[in-house]
Design a protein around this motif. Structure first.
Motif, mmCIF file in Angstrom:
data_model
loop_
_atom_site.group_PDB
_atom_site.id
_atom_site.type_symbol
_atom_site.label_atom_id
_atom_site.label_comp_id
_atom_site.label_asym_id
_atom_site.label_seq_id
_atom_site.Cartn_x
_atom_site.Cartn_y
_atom_site.Cartn_z
ATOM 1 N N SER A 120 0.820 -1.212 0.000
ATOM 2 C CA SER A 120 0.000 0.000 0.000
ATOM 3 C C SER A 120 0.853 1.260 0.000
ATOM 4 N N MET A 121 2.008 1.210 0.667
ATOM 5 C CA MET A 121 2.910 2.359 0.661
ATOM 6 C C MET A 121 3.746 2.408 -0.607
ATOM 7 N N GLN A 140 1.686 4.164 -3.276
ATOM 8 C CA GLN A 140 1.550 5.610 -3.073
ATOM 9 C C GLN A 140 2.854 6.364 -3.318
ATOM 10 N N TRP A 193 -9.210 -1.371 -2.917
ATOM 11 C CA TRP A 193 -8.246 -0.674 -2.061
ATOM 12 C C TRP A 193 -7.044 -0.168 -2.864
ATOM 13 N N LEU A 228 -5.666 3.752 -3.849
ATOM 14 C CA LEU A 228 -4.325 4.242 -3.524
ATOM 15 C C LEU A 228 -3.575 4.759 -4.742
ATOM 16 N N SER A 238 -2.687 7.798 5.101
ATOM 17 C CA SER A 238 -2.473 6.684 6.017
ATOM 18 C C SER A 238 -3.113 5.429 5.437
ATOM 19 N N THR A 239 -2.536 4.282 5.776
ATOM 20 C CA THR A 239 -3.050 3.010 5.264
ATOM 21 C C THR A 239 -3.836 2.240 6.322
ATOM 22 N N THR A 285 -6.814 0.642 8.132
ATOM 23 C CA THR A 285 -8.138 0.207 7.690
ATOM 24 C C THR A 285 -9.031 -0.197 8.855
ATOM 25 N N THR A 328 -6.190 -6.038 4.317
ATOM 26 C CA THR A 328 -5.809 -4.914 3.467
ATOM 27 C C THR A 328 -5.350 -3.770 4.365
ATOM 28 N N GLY A 329 -4.314 -3.071 3.927
ATOM 29 C CA GLY A 329 -3.818 -1.964 4.722
ATOM 30 C C GLY A 329 -3.304 -2.429 6.068
ATOM 31 N N LYS A 330 -3.503 -1.603 7.112
ATOM 32 C CA LYS A 330 -2.929 -1.855 8.431
ATOM 33 C C LYS A 330 -3.990 -1.896 9.531
#
Length: 344
Positions: free
Chosen positions: A171-172, A175, A197, A201, A308-309, A311, A335-337
């Motif tokens: 995810s990062m 981005q 998701w 992003l 921010s990731t 979720t 998904t994400g954090k």
């Protein structure tokens, strides 16, 4: 020395006493532990406001604890500096910070933690503590993978294939690649929610890595061959990488696969890089580079260029909520954090 709450001999923490399976009674336990000593040297004493749970937390907990000595896990946090060591120059008491800590020191599943200022960044001003806690470990990993290992710049173009794109690091990667390079990002995701998701992003193309024609999809998206690959899913993928990467392409991996056929990459002169964000803190190598990149991530957040990731946020910071977070991460489908905050 300034403290936001009165000092005491003990602090609340969550410890892994036996490790092992999550349903074991001593895998994660509420406990009182001695308060950290007054900071010295470059150390900060931080009052922890939120933590996020990463696969490394799950891996270390699951590996067991033969000594059965209380161990504080956790390698992501945001909070407030309450005291500083005599060599600290980057922060002062009252500063809001975020960081990923070190594998060789007690972790962030505690109300207070000592951490070296040189691997700490200023918390993004526009984020809550919970939103900020989602970012450090994955942000550092993604940054080092893209800019230290693949050496991408604002002038870089071509195709970047991201496997495991919906996870915290992926995810990062999406981005940062879209914000700071000219790369076309090809993200892989198999479920509707993960596809949605990675699209949110900024991924340019989303492919289903579980599809029988996955290789064909990649070739269609990058007819001249993929320039770079970021992978959190290397098992069994070397033959695929050889087929879809252009000659002199590059791969950066973050997973722990040991039995990989690197020789198969030679014919195309494909480079393989390992990324491990704890290498700096473990070996004391150019520590302040981590501080600098966290500050750059914070600036990108506050400028609205990345987000921010997080979720899901659980609270409060106790063994029950951390067990819940570990269970979600352990599925490998989050998904994400997932973040656990000190207060609801």
């Amino acid at each position: 020395m300034t403290l936001t709450t009165p000092p005491s001999a003990t602090i609340p923490a969550v410890v892994s006493r036996a490790g092992g399976a999550l349903d074991g009674p001593d895998s994660l336990v509420d406990a009182l532990m001695p308060s950290p000593a007054a900071p010295r040297g470059h150390d900060l004493l931080v009052e922890v406001r939120a933590v996020s749970v990463n696969p490394v937390d799950v891996k270390i907990r699951a590996s067991g604890n033969r000594a059965r000595a209380d161990r504080v896990l956790g390698w992501d946090a945001s909070g407030v500096v309450v005291a500083v060591g005599d060599e600290v120059t980057l922060f002062a008491p009252g500063d809001e910070v975020f960081y990923a800590g070190s594998l060789d020191r007690p972790g962030s599943y505690a109300s207070r933690q000592l951490v070296d200022e040189r691997i700490v960044g200023r918390k993004p001003a526009t984020l809550t503590y919970a939103e900020a806690a989602a970012l450090p470990l994955t942000g550092i990993t993604a940054w080092e993978a893209l800019f230290d290992k693949l050496r991408l710049t604002e002038h870089s173009t071509g195709a970047l294939l991201v496997l495991g794109a919906a996870g915290g690091v992926g995810s990062m990667v999406i981005q940062l690649a879209k914000a700071l390079t000219g790369m076309t990002v090809i993200a892989t995701a198999s479920r509707p929610e993960s596809r949605a998701w990675v699209t949110q992003l900024g991924a340019d193309i989303v492919l289903d890595h579980s599809a029988p024609d996955f290789e064909k999809q990649i070739r269609a998206a990058a007819p001249g061959g993929v320039d770079c690959v970021f992978t959190a899913q290397s098992r069994g993928r070397i033959p695929l990488f050889v087929k879809v990467l252009r000659p002199f392409g590059e791969i950066v991996a973050i997973d722990d696969e040991r039995d990989l056929d690197f020789y198969a990459l030679k014919d195309k002169s494909i480079s393989w890089h390992w990324e491990f964000m704890f290498a700096r803190s473990r070996y004391g190598w150019d520590l302040q580079a981590q501080h600098d990149l966290l500050n750059r991530i914070a600036a990108l957040i506050d400028a609205g260029r990345i987000r921010s990731t997080v979720t899901r946020v659980l609270a409060p910071l106790n063994a029950a909520r951390l067990r819940e977070a570990h269970a979600i991460v352990e599925t490998g489908r989050a998904t994400g954090k997932i973040v656990v905050a000190a207060e609801a």
